[in-house]
Design a protein around this motif. Structure first.
Motif, PDB file in Angstrom:
ATOM      1  N   ARG A  46       0.856  -1.076  -0.082  1.00 41.02           N
ATOM      2  CA  ARG A  46       0.006  -0.040  -0.119  1.00 41.02           C
ATOM      3  C   ARG A  46       0.954   1.252  -0.064  1.00 41.02           C
ATOM      4  N   GLU A  47       2.163   1.067   0.138  1.00 44.07           N
ATOM      5  CA  GLU A  47       3.101   2.292   0.215  1.00 44.07           C
ATOM      6  C   GLU A  47       3.767   2.419  -1.043  1.00 44.07           C
ATOM      7  N   GLN A  48       3.642   3.741  -1.444  1.00 47.90           N
ATOM      8  CA  GLN A  48       4.109   4.087  -2.770  1.00 47.90           C
ATOM      9  C   GLN A  48       5.561   3.935  -3.049  1.00 47.90           C
ATOM     10  N   SER A  49       6.196   4.401  -1.806  1.00 47.82           N
ATOM     11  CA  SER A  49       7.695   4.162  -1.800  1.00 47.82           C
ATOM     12  C   SER A  49       8.218   2.873  -2.139  1.00 47.82           C
ATOM     13  N   VAL A  50       7.364   1.664  -1.625  1.00 43.52           N
ATOM     14  CA  VAL A  50       7.969   0.406  -1.566  1.00 43.52           C
ATOM     15  C   VAL A  50       7.272   0.010  -3.356  1.00 43.52           C
ATOM     16  N   ARG A  51       6.382   0.608  -3.855  1.00 39.71           N
ATOM     17  CA  ARG A  51       5.783   0.117  -5.102  1.00 39.71           C
ATOM     18  C   ARG A  51       7.089   0.735  -6.238  1.00 39.71           C
ATOM     19  N   ARG A  52       7.323   2.029  -6.033  1.00 35.16           N
ATOM     20  CA  ARG A  52       8.351   2.658  -6.731  1.00 35.16           C
ATOM     21  C   ARG A  52       9.747   2.320  -6.813  1.00 35.16           C
ATOM     22  N   THR A  53       9.946   1.775  -5.588  1.00 34.89           N
ATOM     23  CA  THR A  53      11.386   1.113  -5.308  1.00 34.89           C
ATOM     24  C   THR A  53      11.506  -0.327  -6.147  1.00 34.89           C
ATOM     25  N   CYS A  54      10.271  -1.212  -5.992  1.00 31.69           N
ATOM     26  CA  CYS A  54      10.186  -2.374  -7.160  1.00 31.69           C
ATOM     27  C   CYS A  54      10.236  -1.816  -8.356  1.00 31.69           C
ATOM     28  N   LEU A  55       9.616  -1.087  -8.933  1.00 24.66           N
ATOM     29  CA  LEU A  55       9.591  -0.498 -10.430  1.00 24.66           C
ATOM     30  C   LEU A  55      10.971  -0.058 -10.655  1.00 24.66           C
ATOM     31  N   ASP A  56      11.552   0.732  -9.804  1.00 15.83           N
ATOM     32  CA  ASP A  56      12.938   1.111 -10.014  1.00 15.83           C
ATOM     33  C   ASP A  56      13.998   0.052 -10.354  1.00 15.83           C
ATOM     34  N   ALA A  57      13.888  -0.857  -9.498  1.00 20.10           N
ATOM     35  CA  ALA A  57      14.767  -2.386  -9.723  1.00 20.10           C
ATOM     36  C   ALA A  57      14.526  -3.055 -10.898  1.00 20.10           C
ATOM     37  N   MET A  58      13.243  -2.994 -11.222  1.00 16.92           N
ATOM     38  CA  MET A  58      12.812  -3.692 -12.563  1.00 16.92           C
ATOM     39  C   MET A  58      13.425  -3.023 -13.583  1.00 16.92           C
ATOM     40  N   ARG A  59      13.171  -1.529 -13.754  1.00 14.49           N
ATOM     41  CA  ARG A  59      13.843  -0.885 -14.738  1.00 14.49           C
ATOM     42  C   ARG A  59      15.156  -0.941 -15.054  1.00 14.49           C
ATOM     43  N   MET A  60      15.885  -0.984 -13.998  1.00 15.67           N
ATOM     44  CA  MET A  60      17.203  -1.027 -13.668  1.00 15.67           C
ATOM     45  C   MET A  60      17.868  -2.466 -14.447  1.00 15.67           C
ATOM     46  N   ALA A  61      16.936  -3.204 -14.474  1.00 10.52           N
ATOM     47  CA  ALA A  61      17.202  -4.736 -14.815  1.00 10.52           C
ATOM     48  C   ALA A  61      16.625  -5.130 -16.349  1.00 10.52           C
ATOM     49  N   ARG A  62      16.125  -4.067 -16.888  1.00 12.07           N
ATOM     50  CA  ARG A  62      15.305  -4.093 -17.997  1.00 12.07           C
ATOM     51  C   ARG A  62      15.818  -5.047 -19.003  1.00 12.07           C
ATOM     52  N   ASP A  63      17.083  -5.064 -19.241  1.00 15.30           N
ATOM     53  CA  ASP A  63      17.639  -5.796 -20.508  1.00 15.30           C
ATOM     54  C   ASP A  63      17.533  -7.050 -20.137  1.00 15.30           C
ATOM     55  N   ARG A  64      17.120  -7.772 -18.851  1.00 11.61           N
ATOM     56  CA  ARG A  64      17.123  -9.227 -18.445  1.00 11.61           C
ATOM     57  C   ARG A  64      15.808  -9.706 -18.754  1.00 11.61           C
ATOM     58  N   TRP A  65      14.820  -8.892 -18.995  1.00  8.36           N
ATOM     59  CA  TRP A  65      13.364  -9.218 -19.013  1.00  8.36           C
ATOM     60  C   TRP A  65      12.682  -8.560 -20.217  1.00  8.36           C
ATOM     61  N   TRP A  66      13.476  -7.828 -20.868  1.00  9.04           N
ATOM     62  CA  TRP A  66      12.715  -6.947 -21.972  1.00  9.04           C
ATOM     63  C   TRP A  66      12.128  -7.755 -23.071  1.00  9.04           C
ATOM     64  N   GLY A  67      12.259  -9.025 -23.307  1.00  6.33           N
ATOM     65  CA  GLY A  67      11.793  -9.967 -24.183  1.00  6.33           C
ATOM     66  C   GLY A  67      10.695 -10.975 -23.644  1.00  6.33           C
ATOM     67  N   HIS A  68      10.641 -10.714 -22.357  1.00  4.83           N
ATOM     68  CA  HIS A  68       9.834 -11.848 -21.603  1.00  4.83           C
ATOM     69  C   HIS A  68       8.250 -11.248 -21.521  1.00  4.83           C
ATOM     70  N   LEU A  69       7.386 -11.770 -22.273  1.00  2.00           N
ATOM     71  CA  LEU A  69       6.194 -11.212 -22.423  1.00  2.00           C
ATOM     72  C   LEU A  69       5.344 -11.243 -20.849  1.00  2.00           C
ATOM     73  N   PRO A  70       5.377 -11.842 -20.095  1.00  4.18           N
ATOM     74  CA  PRO A  70       4.656 -11.952 -18.601  1.00  4.18           C
ATOM     75  C   PRO A  70       5.307 -10.734 -17.886  1.00  4.18           C
ATOM     76  N   SER A  71       6.720 -10.773 -17.981  1.00  4.94           N
ATOM     77  CA  SER A  71       7.189  -9.588 -17.318  1.00  4.94           C
ATOM     78  C   SER A  71       6.958  -8.219 -18.037  1.00  4.94           C
ATOM     79  N   LEU A  72       6.958  -8.037 -19.262  1.00  2.65           N
ATOM     80  CA  LEU A  72       6.462  -6.846 -19.957  1.00  2.65           C
ATOM     81  C   LEU A  72       5.221  -6.589 -19.498  1.00  2.65           C
ATOM     82  N   LEU A  73       4.210  -7.446 -19.310  1.00  2.00           N
ATOM     83  CA  LEU A  73       2.938  -7.247 -19.187  1.00  2.00           C
ATOM     84  C   LEU A  73       2.766  -6.849 -17.731  1.00  2.00           C
TER      85      LEU A  73
END
Length: 129
Positions: A46-73
């Protein structure tokens, strides 16, 4: 990683994110499973800071999942929920690229007009009645 998922299910989002980020710091371990758990933590928090931290981490590792459809969605949905329009738009662009290559099935994403969407919404509403 499963310990972090358990923490997320218990509502301990901060602990889950801390553990995940420690685990996922190693580029070799940051894979689509880590993305899935980060997304789960983000969805449950429920905390925006936690959600944003997760999204930031996902964004930093984007090259690892950029072709994986479930991760993209997952990332696209979370980005839209957080109001990160550019990130969501980038995912949509990537989905279109993958669709052109034949890597995304029409059942996941198909072209349509606004009238098509309107008809789908009306049909869904009728089914729900």
């Amino acid at each position: 990683m499963y310990h972090a998922a358990c923490l997320a299910f218990q509502g301990k989002s901060h602990d889950a994110v801390t553990l995940l980020l420690r685990y996922c710091k190693d580029d070799e371990s940051f894979d689509v499973n880590c993305i899935a758990v980060l997304a789960e933590v983000a969805q449950r928090s429920r905390e925006q800071s936690v959600r944003r931290t997760c999204l930031d981490a996902m964004r930093m590792a984007r090259d690892r999942w950029w072709g994986h459809l479930p991760s993209l969605l997952l990332f696209m949905r979370l980005a839209y929920q957080e109001g990160l329009e550019q990130d969501a738009h980038d995912c949509l662009g990537r989905l279109l690229e993958l669709r052109k290559k034949g890597e995304v099935d029409d059942s996941v994403m198909r072209p349509g007009t606004l009238d098509d969407i309107r008809q789908q919404i009306v049909a869904q509403q009728k089914r729900e009645r």
